[in-house]
Structures are given as C-alpha cells and as structure tokens.
Design a protein around this motif. Structure first.
Motif, mmCIF file in Angstrom:
data_model
loop_
_atom_site.group_PDB
_atom_site.id
_atom_site.type_symbol
_atom_site.label_atom_id
_atom_site.label_comp_id
_atom_site.label_asym_id
_atom_site.label_seq_id
_atom_site.Cartn_x
_atom_site.Cartn_y
_atom_site.Cartn_z
ATOM 1 N N GLY A 127 0.893 -0.927 -0.128
ATOM 2 C CA GLY A 127 0.221 0.239 0.065
ATOM 3 C C GLY A 127 0.916 1.536 0.473
ATOM 4 N N ARG A 128 1.795 1.756 0.648
ATOM 5 C CA ARG A 128 2.836 2.265 0.890
ATOM 6 C C ARG A 128 3.037 2.373 -0.269
ATOM 7 N NH1 ARG A 128 4.672 5.876 4.984
ATOM 8 N NH2 ARG A 128 3.170 4.440 6.123
ATOM 9 N N LYS A 186 -8.404 -5.252 -3.369
ATOM 10 C CA LYS A 186 -9.806 -6.934 -2.685
ATOM 11 C C LYS A 186 -10.196 -6.476 -1.478
ATOM 12 C CE LYS A 186 -9.524 -11.169 -4.957
ATOM 13 N NZ LYS A 186 -9.743 -12.242 -5.322
ATOM 14 N N SER A 187 -9.128 -5.575 -0.330
ATOM 15 C CA SER A 187 -8.976 -5.315 0.754
ATOM 16 C C SER A 187 -9.119 -3.878 1.312
ATOM 17 C CB SER A 187 -7.997 -5.875 1.382
ATOM 18 O OG SER A 187 -6.940 -5.787 1.805
ATOM 19 N N SER A 188 -8.825 -3.158 -0.147
ATOM 20 C CA SER A 188 -9.063 -1.526 0.090
ATOM 21 C C SER A 188 -9.279 -0.917 -0.447
ATOM 22 C CB SER A 188 -7.083 -1.150 0.333
ATOM 23 O OG SER A 188 -6.857 -1.696 -1.387
ATOM 24 N N ILE A 189 -9.771 -0.655 -1.852
ATOM 25 C CA ILE A 189 -10.937 -0.316 -2.849
ATOM 26 C C ILE A 189 -11.839 -0.760 -2.211
ATOM 27 C CG2 ILE A 189 -11.747 -0.764 -4.993
ATOM 28 C CD1 ILE A 189 -9.197 -1.182 -6.001
ATOM 29 N N ALA A 190 -12.813 1.073 -1.549
ATOM 30 C CA ALA A 190 -14.074 0.918 -1.639
ATOM 31 C C ALA A 190 -14.832 0.315 -2.257
ATOM 32 C CB ALA A 190 -13.318 1.940 -0.730
ATOM 33 N N ASP A 191 -14.738 0.982 -3.600
ATOM 34 C CA ASP A 191 -16.057 0.797 -4.533
ATOM 35 C C ASP A 191 -16.671 -0.636 -4.683
ATOM 36 O OD1 ASP A 191 -17.848 1.146 -7.184
ATOM 37 O OD2 ASP A 191 -16.422 2.620 -7.126
ATOM 38 N N PRO A 192 -17.084 -1.210 -4.297
ATOM 39 C CA PRO A 192 -17.592 -2.991 -4.428
ATOM 40 C C PRO A 192 -17.879 -3.089 -5.771
ATOM 41 C CG PRO A 192 -19.270 -1.582 -4.179
ATOM 42 C CD PRO A 192 -18.123 -0.962 -3.917
ATOM 43 N N LEU A 193 -18.027 -1.888 -6.885
ATOM 44 C CA LEU A 193 -18.050 -2.473 -8.674
ATOM 45 C C LEU A 193 -16.296 -2.972 -8.755
ATOM 46 C CD1 LEU A 193 -20.123 0.370 -9.950
ATOM 47 C CD2 LEU A 193 -21.167 -2.554 -9.191
ATOM 48 N N ILE A 194 -15.641 -2.334 -8.289
ATOM 49 C CA ILE A 194 -14.352 -2.548 -8.801
ATOM 50 C C ILE A 194 -13.366 -3.586 -7.749
ATOM 51 C CG2 ILE A 194 -11.639 -1.895 -9.087
ATOM 52 C CD1 ILE A 194 -13.275 1.630 -9.746
#
Length: 359
Positions: free
Chosen positions: A123-124, A271-279
């Motif tokens: 992430g960093r 999968k764990s960090s993207i807030a948009d569930p569509l993505i």
C-alpha cells in the motif's frame, strides 16, 4: 532516421548490460556518507548551486539537473493540462494495467520481488508511486515548480540503491536476468507509464487522439531523460512506440514465481482496500481484461467473467466522480490523495532515499 532499426535483439541484449553510471557512482558515496542522504531528504528542491565541498559524484549528479536549461515548455504545459483533465483515469490505469503488466516481464520482476516493501508494504509503495506521478504532472512542474526535478532525481537514486543492494547482498541473483534495473528495464517501465496507459484508455473505448498519444510519449521522453534513460532508444512516434513495446514483450513476457508473488500481493491489497465494490469484487476479471490472454496467463490470472470495455470505462469514471467529485482536476485529486494517505499511513507520503545505518 527511423528508430525501428534499433529495435533488435542484439541491441537490447546489450542494453541489459547497461545501467546508470551517474546515479550508481553517487550511491557508492551515499553508502559511505549516509549523512548526505539525510540532507537530500531534507531538501524541498535541488539547490540552485551545488557547492564544491560536496564529493565530485554528488556534484556531477545534481548538476546534471541544474544544467537542464532547454525545457520542452509547450510539451510540459500541455501534458499537465491533459493530466488535469484525465488524472483519475491515468492513476487508475497505472494501478490496473501498467504495474500488473510490468510484473509479467519475468526478468524485471526478479528485481521487484527482492524488495520486501513491495510484497509486505504494498500500500505504501503504491502510494509513493502516486506521489511520483502527482509531482511530475503538477501544474508548473519543471517550469515554475522545481520540486519535480528533485522527485525524478530521488527515484533515479532509489533505482541505483536497489542495484547496489542486489549486487552486494542478493546472492541468488542470476546473471541471466541481466544487470539489475538495466537500460532495457528502465525503458520498459517508462513505456508502462505512458504507452500502456494510452492502451488502457483505448481498451475502455475512450477516444485518444494521435496528438494526445504523441504528447504523452514526448512527456515521458523528458521524464525518462531525467531518470537516466538513454534517449537514443525512446520512440519518436506511435509506430516506433508500438514496435518497441512488442519487442520487449516478446523478449520478456513469461511466467515466473516472482511475477506470481507480485500480482497476488497486488490483488489481495486491492480486494481489501478499494472502497468501490463494483471494482473490488471484480479485481481478477478487470486485470484479465486489461492484460489480455497472454500476459494474464503469465501471471496465472484466470477469469471466466467477460468484461465490456465501455461499461468498465463508465465504472472507472463513476468511481472517479465518487472519489473526487464532479470537478476532478489536479488540485482535487492531489487533495484527496493526501487525505487518503494520512488516513491509511498517518502521513503524507514523500519520495525519500532509504536511510542507512552505519555498520
């Protein structure tokens, strides 16, 4: 003269033996005098004059940037306007196409997988890549805002540090990989940040004019120069760019353990960090769509879900609207990026040279 004649295996075999002497010489000095690293990391921009009291390698490296007087001003201004308009889509392509594509090139992936930060602190590392892009595309970058020169210099030195550590401490390095972060690898990375972004936009059905293609390629020619890339091999037109990418792809696209480790770390993070569930719920299908069958196979990405490019383009546009609002120019993207970094890491991420401990 057309550069197509240069795009031959014999030429690029040689490029795998070439690195970046100007940066590599300085890193040897920085390892010996780590207090200079602290000093460089404290700079807001490269000083207007590098004093004679600094070691010769230090002077030579930073004077290279101070000597860049003939700037491609119109290219820089136009490129920054383009990013102001499409910055959210630019960053999206870096994450879902450029970086994964680079992982599919086996020998280059061998360098990346040896950086534990990429696997353990992905992430960093992604955040720092975003910082790099925002620094070099900031309105006025290189022209009125000189921080971009320092950013390029630091990233160039980070590459040189990686070469140094691999050559001194990575005893499993295979010479068949080529020299670590060699000129071919640098050119390929530059292509992934330019041509591959354009290709991603086109895959989603966005109109990209020939002028925009030329503009982005010329912008990255300038950045490549500051990153120590041999300009002789950088394409002058779209035809040469496509031929260059095809050559490198044929030479290096292959399935490797290194590539598999890198892509799985990336997928897990998304999968764990993207807030948009569509993505976030469709990470593998989206990657498969952009990478194509051959590169996806090399990375062991499988998907039976067909992706419609134009629909995906709308998803990314909608995601950008939700993240940045209806006015998503550079300023808004930069503010949101900083806010996200502070929320995730407790600080705004800056490009910094590695701190070393004296033995």
């Amino acid at each position: 003269m057309s550069k197509l004649k240069l795009y031959q295996n014999i030429e690029f075999d040689h490029l795998r033996t070439l690195q970046d002497p100007l940066a590599d010489q300085l890193v040897k000095v920085l390892v010996k005098y780590p207090e200079l690293i602290t000093q460089v990391n404290s700079w807001a921009e490269i000083p207007n004059e590098i004093e004679d009291s600094y070691p010769p390698a230090f002077q030579a490296f930073f004077n290279f940037y101070l000597e860049q007087k003939e700037l491609p001003e119109e290219i820089l201004a136009q490129g920054q306007r383009l990013f102001d308009q499409k910055g959210d889509l630019y960053l999206a392509m870096l994450g879902f196409y450029s970086l994964p594509y680079a992982y599919a090139f086996g020998d280059g992936a061998e360098v990346l997988v040896r950086s534990k930060r990429i696997l353990n602190d992905i992430g960093r590392r992604l955040g720092e890549t975003g910082t790099f892009i925002l620094d070099i595309f900031e309105p006025g970058a290189f022209l009125t805002k000189k921080k971009a020169f320092l950013t390029c210099a630091k990233v160039r030195l980070i590459h040189a540090f990686s070469r140094y550590f691999i050559s001194h401490y990575s005893y499993d390095w295979n010479e068949a990989f080529g020299k670590p972060i060699n000129q071919e690898d640098l050119i390929g990375t530059n292509l992934s940040f330019s041509l591959i972004v354009i290709r991603g936009w086109k895959k989603m059905g966005f109109n990209v004019s020939s002028e925009e293609v030329s503009l982005i390629m010329q912008y990255w020619k300038w950045v490549g120069r500051l990153m120590g890339i041999q300009e002789k091999y950088w394409p002058d037109n779209p035809k040469e760019a496509f031929a260059l990418e095809k050559l490198i792809r044929k030479r290096h696209l292959k399935s490797t353990t290194a590539g598999h480790l890198l892509i799985q770390a990336l997928i897990s993070y998304y999968k764990s960090s993207i807030a948009d569930p569509l993505i976030s719920s469709q990470v593998e299908p989206i990657l498969y769509f952009f990478l194509g069958k051959e590169a996806a196979k090399a990375l062991n990405i499988q998907s039976s879900i067909p992706i419609n490019g134009e629909l995906l383009g709308l998803v990314f546009k909608f995601s950008g609207w939700k993240t940045y609002g209806s006015v998503k120019g550079y300023a808004q993207i930069a503010r949101q990026n900083e806010s996200n970094q502070i929320a995730l890491f407790g600080e705004k991420l800056e490009i910094k040279l590695p701190r070393l401990n004296r033995s």
